[in-house]
Design a protein around this motif. Structure first.
Motif, mmCIF file in Angstrom:
data_model
loop_
_atom_site.group_PDB
_atom_site.id
_atom_site.type_symbol
_atom_site.label_atom_id
_atom_site.label_comp_id
_atom_site.label_asym_id
_atom_site.label_seq_id
_atom_site.Cartn_x
_atom_site.Cartn_y
_atom_site.Cartn_z
ATOM 1 N N GLY A 257 0.807 -1.216 0.000
ATOM 2 C CA GLY A 257 0.000 0.000 0.000
ATOM 3 C C GLY A 257 0.840 1.266 0.000
ATOM 4 O O GLY A 257 0.567 2.216 -0.740
ATOM 5 N N THR A 258 1.891 1.295 0.834
ATOM 6 C CA THR A 258 2.736 2.486 0.881
ATOM 7 C C THR A 258 3.508 2.689 -0.420
ATOM 8 O O THR A 258 3.628 3.818 -0.920
ATOM 9 N N GLN A 259 4.001 1.588 -1.000
ATOM 10 C CA GLN A 259 4.732 1.725 -2.259
ATOM 11 C C GLN A 259 3.801 2.129 -3.396
ATOM 12 O O GLN A 259 4.168 2.941 -4.257
ATOM 13 N N LEU A 260 2.582 1.580 -3.398
ATOM 14 C CA LEU A 260 1.624 1.961 -4.430
ATOM 15 C C LEU A 260 1.206 3.416 -4.253
ATOM 16 O O LEU A 260 1.022 4.148 -5.234
ATOM 17 N N GLY A 261 1.061 3.847 -2.995
ATOM 18 C CA GLY A 261 0.753 5.251 -2.752
ATOM 19 C C GLY A 261 1.861 6.164 -3.254
ATOM 20 O O GLY A 261 1.594 7.253 -3.795
ATOM 21 N N TRP A 262 3.113 5.729 -3.070
ATOM 22 C CA TRP A 262 4.238 6.513 -3.584
ATOM 23 C C TRP A 262 4.214 6.559 -5.110
ATOM 24 O O TRP A 262 4.546 7.570 -5.728
ATOM 25 N N THR A 263 3.768 5.453 -5.724
ATOM 26 C CA THR A 263 3.681 5.407 -7.191
ATOM 27 C C THR A 263 2.579 6.320 -7.713
ATOM 28 O O THR A 263 2.739 6.951 -8.781
ATOM 29 N N LEU A 264 1.470 6.417 -7.000
ATOM 30 C CA LEU A 264 0.320 7.223 -7.444
ATOM 31 C C LEU A 264 0.419 8.686 -7.042
ATOM 32 O O LEU A 264 -0.477 9.463 -7.368
ATOM 33 N N ARG A 265 1.442 9.067 -6.298
ATOM 34 C CA ARG A 265 1.551 10.440 -5.843
ATOM 35 C C ARG A 265 1.610 11.412 -7.029
ATOM 36 O O ARG A 265 1.964 10.974 -8.138
ATOM 37 N N PRO A 266 1.277 12.696 -6.840
ATOM 38 C CA PRO A 266 1.030 13.360 -5.553
ATOM 39 C C PRO A 266 -0.428 13.275 -5.113
ATOM 40 O O PRO A 266 -1.333 13.212 -5.931
ATOM 41 N N PHE A 267 -0.597 13.270 -3.789
ATOM 42 C CA PHE A 267 -1.915 13.384 -3.180
ATOM 43 C C PHE A 267 -2.110 14.765 -2.562
ATOM 44 O O PHE A 267 -3.238 15.230 -2.428
ATOM 45 N N PHE A 268 -1.001 15.394 -2.155
ATOM 46 C CA PHE A 268 -1.082 16.701 -1.510
ATOM 47 C C PHE A 268 -0.743 17.832 -2.487
ATOM 48 O O PHE A 268 -1.407 18.860 -2.490
ATOM 49 N N GLY A 269 0.287 17.639 -3.279
ATOM 50 C CA GLY A 269 0.741 18.697 -4.180
ATOM 51 C C GLY A 269 1.753 19.592 -3.489
ATOM 52 O O GLY A 269 1.411 20.286 -2.529
ATOM 53 N N SER A 270 2.996 19.545 -3.938
ATOM 54 C CA SER A 270 4.047 20.328 -3.289
ATOM 55 C C SER A 270 3.927 21.799 -3.645
ATOM 56 O O SER A 270 3.698 22.131 -4.823
#
Length: 299
Positions: A257-270
């Motif tokens: 889940g964490t690696q997939l979340g890193w792949t799908l980023r951004p969620f926040f937007g820098s």
């Protein structure tokens, strides 16, 4: 059993009627409808929370995160589901694919609705604390906390299913023992003659009754040279799922889940960067988390 509840109320049933929910999964009654309700509830809850995450950067990021956060959870489930199902088969569990999906969806639904409950808190800090690092770390902590609570439901449900399987195995073992018991004493002449004390036998018949006209009933013992009957054991295909393997699967689920979340980023937007639907695959989630904590501590 309340199987006709609205999808938006399924979380109330999960929290209020856990025993009834586990019983429904064990009996495989209405699981498709229940899974559909939980899927809809999870998707809506995660979409709303994803929009809050992306609101830090603008409406495009909010819309993107509202789509990607439900996708993150459901894709992680799809990737890890075969592993859990095969773990069940290795340890002889009777869980069907639908039972396994429903059990995991209970955990996902609890996690999703809890994140939705934290959405006002996240939105409050988004408005009042203008710190990108703090906002990102806050929401990571919220997601970890809610996932932990959801996985507690998964382990509780699996324990309930294990207890049910152990009960079934004990009942079937007792039934097998009861069926095998009458066949254990089938020594004809020798056992009865030895019990009478004279050791005499007659071809095809036993004449012990002539020597004991008024004697009380004799308790027949197994001869010393005869092995004791072996108590039947539960069939290997009925062993409950190992909770140890479930915990290993939970760790695997977290890493995927964490690696997939890193792949799908951004969620926040820098801040200071243009909007991107996806970013290049560089670094890791854990490295970025350490960097974020360092920036927050450094002021």
């Amino acid at each position: 059993m309340e199987q006709q509840q609205s999808g938006l109320l399924v979380i109330e049933r999960i929290l209020r009627d856990r025993d009834g929910l586990w019983r429904q999964i064990i009996d495989e009654q209405g699981l498709r409808q229940l899974t559909g309700q939980m899927l809809g509830t999870s998707a809506v809850s995660l979409a709303i929370y994803g929009a809050v995450l992306g609101a830090n950067y603008g409406w495009l990021q909010a819309l993107s995160s509202a789509v990607k956060l439900p996708l993150l959870f459901l894709a992680t489930l799809a990737i890890c589901l075969p592993t859990l199902y095969l773990f069940n088969l290795v340890f002889g569990a009777r869980l069907s694919v639908l039972q396994t999906v429903t059990l995991i969806m209970v955990a996902v639904t609890v996690t999703s609705v809890l994140t939705l409950a934290f959405a006002p808190i996240s939105l409050f800090f988004l408005i009042s604390a203008h710190s990108y690092s703090f906002f990102k770390l806050l929401n990571v902590c919220i997601l970890v906390l809610t996932a932990f609570v959801g996985l507690r439901f998964l382990t509780a449900g699996m324990r309930m299913l294990n207890d049910h399987q152990e009960h079934l195995a004990a009942v079937e073992a007792e039934a097998r023992r009861a069926v095998a018991a009458p066949a254990e004493v089938k020594e004809p002449e020798k056992v009865l003659a030895a019990a009478a004390g004279d050791g005499a036998t007659v071809d095809g018949t036993v004449a012990v009754a002539q020597h004991l006209p008024t004697a009380p009933p004799v308790r027949v013992q197994f001869p010393a040279d005869r092995p004791r009957p072996v108590q039947p054991q539960p069939p290997a295909g009925q062993r409950p799922t190992s909770m140890t393997l479930l915990y290993i699967w939970i760790l695997l689920f977290g890493f995927v889940g964490t690696q997939l979340g890193w792949t799908l980023r951004p969620f926040f937007g820098s801040p200071g960067e243009k909007f991107e639907l996806f970013r290049n695959l560089d670094g890791t989630f854990y490295g970025d988390l350490v960097t974020t904590i360092g920036r927050l501590l450094s002021g």
